[in-house]
Scaffold this active site. Structure first.
Site, PDB file in Angstrom:
ATOM      1  N   LYS A 207       0.827  -1.207   0.000  1.00 44.04           N
ATOM      2  CA  LYS A 207       0.000   0.000   0.000  1.00 44.04           C
ATOM      3  C   LYS A 207       0.862   1.258   0.000  1.00 44.04           C
ATOM      4  O   LYS A 207       1.878   1.320   0.674  1.00 44.04           O
ATOM      5  CB  LYS A 207      -0.889   0.025   1.253  1.00 44.04           C
ATOM      6  CG  LYS A 207      -1.892  -1.100   1.294  1.00 44.04           C
ATOM      7  CD  LYS A 207      -2.709  -1.045   2.575  1.00 44.04           C
ATOM      8  CE  LYS A 207      -1.873  -1.309   3.803  1.00 44.04           C
ATOM      9  NZ  LYS A 207      -2.688  -1.474   5.033  1.00 44.04           N
TER      10      LYS A 207
ATOM     11  N   THR B 228      -6.856   9.954   8.237  1.00 40.35           N
ATOM     12  CA  THR B 228      -6.628   8.646   7.607  1.00 40.35           C
ATOM     13  C   THR B 228      -6.542   7.542   8.656  1.00 40.35           C
ATOM     14  O   THR B 228      -5.947   6.494   8.411  1.00 40.35           O
ATOM     15  CB  THR B 228      -5.317   8.661   6.785  1.00 40.35           C
ATOM     16  OG1 THR B 228      -4.244   9.046   7.658  1.00 40.35           O
ATOM     17  CG2 THR B 228      -5.403   9.616   5.612  1.00 40.35           C
TER      18      THR B 228
ATOM     19  N   GLY C  83      -7.388   4.403  10.324  1.00 41.47           N
ATOM     20  CA  GLY C  83      -8.155   3.205   9.971  1.00 41.47           C
ATOM     21  C   GLY C  83      -8.272   2.908   8.485  1.00 41.47           C
ATOM     22  O   GLY C  83      -9.036   2.027   8.082  1.00 41.47           O
ATOM     23  N   THR C  84      -7.483   3.605   7.657  1.00 38.53           N
ATOM     24  CA  THR C  84      -7.558   3.342   6.206  1.00 38.53           C
ATOM     25  C   THR C  84      -7.180   1.890   5.890  1.00 38.53           C
ATOM     26  O   THR C  84      -7.808   1.248   5.044  1.00 38.53           O
ATOM     27  CB  THR C  84      -6.613   4.271   5.412  1.00 38.53           C
ATOM     28  OG1 THR C  84      -5.352   4.304   6.085  1.00 38.53           O
ATOM     29  CG2 THR C  84      -7.170   5.660   5.279  1.00 38.53           C
ATOM     30  N   GLY C  85      -6.145   1.391   6.570  1.00 38.58           N
ATOM     31  CA  GLY C  85      -5.674   0.023   6.299  1.00 38.58           C
ATOM     32  C   GLY C  85      -6.701  -1.025   6.715  1.00 38.58           C
ATOM     33  O   GLY C  85      -6.948  -1.996   5.982  1.00 38.58           O
ATOM     34  N   CYS C  86      -7.311  -0.821   7.888  1.00 42.61           N
ATOM     35  CA  CYS C  86      -8.347  -1.751   8.371  1.00 42.61           C
ATOM     36  C   CYS C  86      -9.506  -1.762   7.383  1.00 42.61           C
ATOM     37  O   CYS C  86     -10.053  -2.820   7.039  1.00 42.61           O
ATOM     38  CB  CYS C  86      -8.880  -1.304   9.730  1.00 42.61           C
ATOM     39  SG  CYS C  86      -7.585  -1.059  10.961  1.00 42.61           S
TER      40      CYS C  86
HETATM   41  N1  LIG Z   1      -4.309  10.550   1.903  1.00 37.48           N
HETATM   42  C1  LIG Z   1      -4.719   9.519   1.156  1.00 37.48           C
HETATM   43  N2  LIG Z   1      -5.349   9.716  -0.020  1.00 37.48           N
HETATM   44  C2  LIG Z   1      -5.794   8.717  -0.771  1.00 37.48           C
HETATM   45  N3  LIG Z   1      -5.634   7.413  -0.443  1.00 37.48           N
HETATM   46  C3  LIG Z   1      -4.997   7.136   0.705  1.00 37.48           C
HETATM   47  C4  LIG Z   1      -4.526   8.155   1.571  1.00 37.48           C
HETATM   48  N4  LIG Z   1      -3.940   7.559   2.660  1.00 37.48           N
HETATM   49  C5  LIG Z   1      -4.074   6.236   2.478  1.00 37.48           C
HETATM   50  N5  LIG Z   1      -4.694   5.972   1.301  1.00 37.48           N
HETATM   51  C6  LIG Z   1      -5.028   4.646   0.773  1.00 37.48           C
HETATM   52  O1  LIG Z   1      -5.670   3.943   1.838  1.00 37.48           O
HETATM   53  C7  LIG Z   1      -5.304   2.563   1.784  1.00 37.48           C
HETATM   54  C8  LIG Z   1      -4.644   2.163   3.093  1.00 37.48           C
HETATM   55  O2  LIG Z   1      -3.283   2.533   3.018  1.00 37.48           O
HETATM   56  P1  LIG Z   1      -2.332   2.953   4.192  1.00 37.48           P
HETATM   57  O3  LIG Z   1      -0.946   2.831   3.672  1.00 37.48           O
HETATM   58  O4  LIG Z   1      -2.743   4.288   4.715  1.00 37.48           O
HETATM   59  O5  LIG Z   1      -2.680   1.859   5.255  1.00 37.48           O
HETATM   60  P2  LIG Z   1      -2.290   1.759   6.762  1.00 37.48           P
HETATM   61  O6  LIG Z   1      -1.101   2.604   7.069  1.00 37.48           O
HETATM   62  O7  LIG Z   1      -2.179   0.317   7.068  1.00 37.48           O
HETATM   63  O8  LIG Z   1      -3.556   2.370   7.482  1.00 37.48           O
HETATM   64  P3  LIG Z   1      -3.909   2.514   9.058  1.00 37.48           P
HETATM   65  O9  LIG Z   1      -2.712   2.084   9.842  1.00 37.48           O
HETATM   66  O10 LIG Z   1      -4.268   3.962   9.217  1.00 37.48           O
HETATM   67  O11 LIG Z   1      -5.098   1.653   9.255  1.00 37.48           O
HETATM   68  C9  LIG Z   1      -4.407   2.404   0.556  1.00 37.48           C
HETATM   69  O12 LIG Z   1      -5.204   2.063  -0.558  1.00 37.48           O
HETATM   70  C10 LIG Z   1      -3.828   3.800   0.395  1.00 37.48           C
HETATM   71  O13 LIG Z   1      -3.374   4.037  -0.909  1.00 37.48           O
HETATM   72  C1  LIG Z   2      -7.308  -1.763  17.101  1.00 37.60           C
HETATM   73  C2  LIG Z   2      -6.517  -1.208  15.978  1.00 37.60           C
HETATM   74  N1  LIG Z   2      -6.210  -2.002  14.934  1.00 37.60           N
HETATM   75  C3  LIG Z   2      -5.500  -1.517  13.888  1.00 37.60           C
HETATM   76  C4  LIG Z   2      -5.067  -0.218  13.878  1.00 37.60           C
HETATM   77  C5  LIG Z   2      -4.237   0.295  12.719  1.00 37.60           C
HETATM   78  O1  LIG Z   2      -4.823   1.307  12.065  1.00 37.60           O
HETATM   79  C6  LIG Z   2      -5.416   0.591  14.992  1.00 37.60           C
HETATM   80  N2  LIG Z   2      -5.045   1.905  15.053  1.00 37.60           N
HETATM   81  N3  LIG Z   2      -6.135   0.073  16.008  1.00 37.60           N
END
Ligand SMILES: Nc1ncnc2c1ncn2[C@@H]1O[C@H](COP(=O)(O)OP(=O)(O)OP(=O)(O)O)[C@@H](O)[C@H]1O
Ligand SMILES: Cc1ncc(CO)c(N)n1
Length: 268
Positions: A175, A206, A208-211
């Site tokens: 990602k 952003t 929780g974007t990954g979740c």
């Molecule tokens: N500012 C942004 N604009 C557009 N897309 C974004 C942005 N930030 C994250 N994304 C997208 O969101 C998704 C999750 O990516 P990210 O790398 O942020 O995950 P993460 O760090 O595991 O998230 P988190 O730890 O916040 O749950 C990917 O598809 C990424 O491209």
């Molecule tokens: C509980 C939990 N899981 C995953 C993440 C990663 O975004 C978070 N901040 N909190």
């Protein structure tokens, strides 16, 4: 009516933006029936994590058993799992029930910077859970930890994703949310690569974007999408949920998971 059931095995976020809460909201918005096995409670908000209380391995197993023996999920998402015994418990359960469509988000650090996995648990995550996964979804810092080297370019990210994909026999979605200037994600599987281009939205919200992305992928797989299509739809969903521009909290705010649920939103 019928709905495909999907299980999330992850941590709870008291502020509702990440973890189990983000997963269940995402599942609702993506047309599946969400279920949850909680690995840990986090006292957390948009600014950070102040405390963590882990479930015991026995209790986590009881949660997973309760779900699989009654409503076997069509897909499983695994998120925050902080310690080795919990990882072993999940792996044993997923093997026992021959879980289908397993999506592993190797959660290591929250957007706020808090560490969410013990250092000695990273190896258990890779050795026990990755081989059971159809796809894993590391962000850039997580990919660096998994690869063991710094990643400054898209080529390096793809190279690392390829090596991990080959080693563990799972697809890897590298990602790009932490990259500067774009939000391109790279899917590597069976030696092939597909890029999902993303416009970087200028926002601090952003959390929780990954979740959200990994739960949307699991939802789409449960509904029968093939892997690349499941990622494409999930990427569009997370982009829409960020772009909706929800403003909550004083730190990295959460997404609007229901942005596309017509008729249910009233602006306040
Ligand atoms: N500012 C942004 N604009 C557009 N897309 C974004 C942005 N930030 C994250 N994304 C997208 O969101 C998704 C999750 O990516 P990210 O790398 O942020 O995950 P993460 O760090 O595991 O998230 P988190 O730890 O916040 O749950 C990917 O598809 C990424 O491209
Ligand atoms: C509980 C939990 N899981 C995953 C993440 C990663 O975004 C978070 N901040 N909190």
């Amino acid at each position: 009516m019928k709905l495909k059931p999907v299980l999330t095995i992850a941590g709870s976020d008291s502020s509702g933006g990440a973890g189990i809460q983000a997963d269940l909201k995402t599942m609702l918005a993506n047309g599946v029936f969400g279920m949850s096995a909680v690995t840990a409670l986090t006292a957390q908000n948009t600014r950070g994590v102040t405390d963590i209380l882990e479930a015991s391995p026995e209790f986590l197993k009881a949660e997973i058993d309760a779900v699989f023996t009654d409503i076997p999920p069509a897909a499983v998402k695994v998120g925050m799992v902080a310690s080795v015994p919990l990882i072993r418990t999940i792996a044993a359960c997923l093997r026992e029930y021959r879980a289908e469509h397993v999506v592993v988000d190797p959660v290591m650090v929250a957007t706020s910077g808090a560490r969410l996995i013990a250092e000695d648990a990273v190896e258990a995550l890779t050795e026990e859970l990755f081989p059971l996964a159809e796809i894993i979804t590391p962000n850039l810092p997580e990919l660096e930890v998994l690869a063991g080297y710094e990643i400054k370019t898209a080529d390096k990210a793809v190279e690392a994703a390829k090596a991990i994909s080959e080693k563990y026999g799972c697809a890897v979605l590298a990602k790009g949310g932490h990259a500067i200037g774009n939000a391109d994600d790279y899917l590597v599987w069976d030696g092939g690569v597909r890029v999902f281009r993303g416009e970087h939205i200028d926002t601090k919200n952003t959390h929780g974007t990954g979740c959200t992305l990994s739960s949307a992928i699991a939802s789409n797989l449960a509904k029968g999408a093939e892997l690349s299509g499941a990622v494409e739809k999930a990427k569009a969903y997370v982009t829409g949920a960020i772009a909706a521009g929800l403003e909550l909290g004083h730190g990295n705010g959460p997404l609007a998971h229901g942005f596309d649920l017509t008729g249910t939103y009233i602006d306040v």
